[in-house]
Design an enzyme around this catalytic site. Structure first.
Site, short mmCIF file in Angstrom:
data_model
loop_
_atom_site.label_atom_id
_atom_site.label_comp_id
_atom_site.label_asym_id
_atom_site.label_seq_id
_atom_site.Cartn_x
_atom_site.Cartn_y
_atom_site.Cartn_z
N ARG A 227 0.84 -1.19 0.00
CA ARG A 227 0.00 0.00 0.00
C ARG A 227 0.88 1.24 0.00
O ARG A 227 1.96 1.25 0.60
CB ARG A 227 -0.88 0.04 1.26
CG ARG A 227 -2.06 -0.90 1.23
CD ARG A 227 -3.10 -0.49 0.18
NE ARG A 227 -4.27 -1.36 0.21
CZ ARG A 227 -4.47 -2.40 -0.61
NH1 ARG A 227 -3.59 -2.70 -1.53
NH2 ARG A 227 -5.56 -3.13 -0.50
N HIS A 275 -0.70 -0.02 -9.79
CA HIS A 275 -1.44 -0.93 -8.88
C HIS A 275 -2.00 -2.14 -9.65
O HIS A 275 -3.21 -2.41 -9.64
CB HIS A 275 -2.57 -0.17 -8.15
CG HIS A 275 -3.00 -0.86 -6.88
ND1 HIS A 275 -3.40 -0.17 -5.75
CD2 HIS A 275 -3.09 -2.17 -6.55
CE1 HIS A 275 -3.72 -1.04 -4.79
NE2 HIS A 275 -3.53 -2.26 -5.26
C1 GLV Z 1 -5.23 -4.85 -3.95
O1 GLV Z 1 -4.40 -4.08 -3.61
C2 GLV Z 1 -5.92 -5.73 -3.06
O2 GLV Z 1 -6.09 -5.44 -1.88
O3 GLV Z 1 -6.35 -6.78 -3.55
#
Ligand code: GLV
Length: 312
Positions: A227, A275
């Site tokens: 994160r 991401h």
């Molecule tokens: C992505 O970051 C998730 O939490 O799956």
């Protein structure tokens, strides 16, 4: 039975509806962005980053299913009904893709792929020896849950030397496992590539900071696929600029999407990915959500539930 879905934006609703119609036709799928006037009877919610207060408006909600592996995007809601179970979306493919991402990053760092990409953009032919060799590179993984353990195993089988650090001591074949605050500095001191796969909790917020970077060997590298909140961006930039860190591969940011004017986009030592380290398909997630709903209806224990005591 009624399930409300918020994952992937308004345009994803039709796809969710048809996927659930296929995998579990008994589920009536409702659109978070166009909810029915009567919210009664909605027992299930499949969500990513629900707007604050919306879950609390569902009087009959019994189970929240996270559309991702993390739950921090749900816990961020100050009005979240605290008594409800939250199931994390942990699929086999989540761990496979995450380990591939970590391996890809580690290989790009040992070969200095960034330098070659920059050279290509400049039509510059430069042959050079790689800064590291995989078999002589120590990868240290922070967080040894299902994602960290899978990544450790793939890296180890590829030839990297792998160690790990977690809150409670893990036991993984061929991996030097460190635990707790007391062993953190020793773990860092023997890490050439630091990989963060920790859950986002109050205890891990900002853990990728100047103090942490200073305890790595000079010229170490960072991979953050957990994160954005784990990382203190100013500390990362300072560590890169001073040479304490050589390079960083970053998949997560705070906030996301990464600001167009963020210095990370253009920093010569940074590789940015949007991401995407692990992105299970909507089909896989619909199948798992339907399984979880079924288990819940039958009163059976659910796997990968959020644990309030540990915070993840
Ligand atoms: C992505 O970051 C998730 O939490 O799956």
């Amino acid at each position: 039975m009624r399930l409300i879905v918020k994952s992937g934006g308004p345009q994803a609703y039709e796809e969710w509806r048809s996927l659930f119609a296929e995998v579990s036709p008994g589920i009536d799928v409702l659109d978070w962005f166009d909810p029915p006037a009567d919210l009664r009877g909605i027992e299930y919610a499949l969500v990513w980053a629900p707007e604050a207060g919306r879950l609390a408006e569902l009087p009959d909600l019994k189970l929240i299913v996270s559309s991702g592996a993390g739950v921090d995007h749900i816990l961020a809601d100050p009005q979240l009904p605290g008594h409800l179970p939250i199931a994390r979306m942990m699929l086999d493919v989540t761990a496979v893709e995450m380990s591939e991402y970590v391996l890809m990053s580690a290989l790009m760092l040992v070969r200095d792929m960034k330098r070659m990409i920059v050279n290509q953009a400049n039509r510059h032919w430069e042959d050079f020896f790689p800064p590291l060799r995989s078999t002589a590179t120590r990868v240290g993984i922070m967080g040894l849950g299902s994602l960290g353990a899978a990544a450790a195993d793939l890296l180890r089988r590829t030839g990297f030397m792998v160690s790990g650090w977690s809150r409670r001591r893990a036991d993984l074949p061929g991996v030097r496992c460190h635990a707790g605050e007391a062993e953190f500095d020793a773990f860092l001191a023997e890490t050439d590539i630091l990989v963060c796969l920790l859950p986002a909790t109050e205890a891990t917020r900002g853990i990728l900071n100047a103090r942490t970077f200073a305890r790595l060997p000079r010229g170490a590298c960072l991979v953050n696929a957990a994160r954005g909140s784990h990382m203190v961006q100013a500390d990362l930039l300072a560590a890169l600029d001073s040479g304490q860190l050589r390079q960083a591969v970053l998949d997560v940011f705070e906030p996301e999407p990464l600001d167009a004017d963020s210095p990370l986009w253009t920093h010569p030592g940074v590789i940015v990915t949007p991401h995407i380290a692990s992105t299970p398909s909507r089909r896989d997630r619909a199948v798992r959500a339907a399984e979880l709903i079924d288990l819940h209806r039958r009163g059976e224990p659910l796997p990968n539930l959020y644990d309030r005591a540990t915070g993840y």
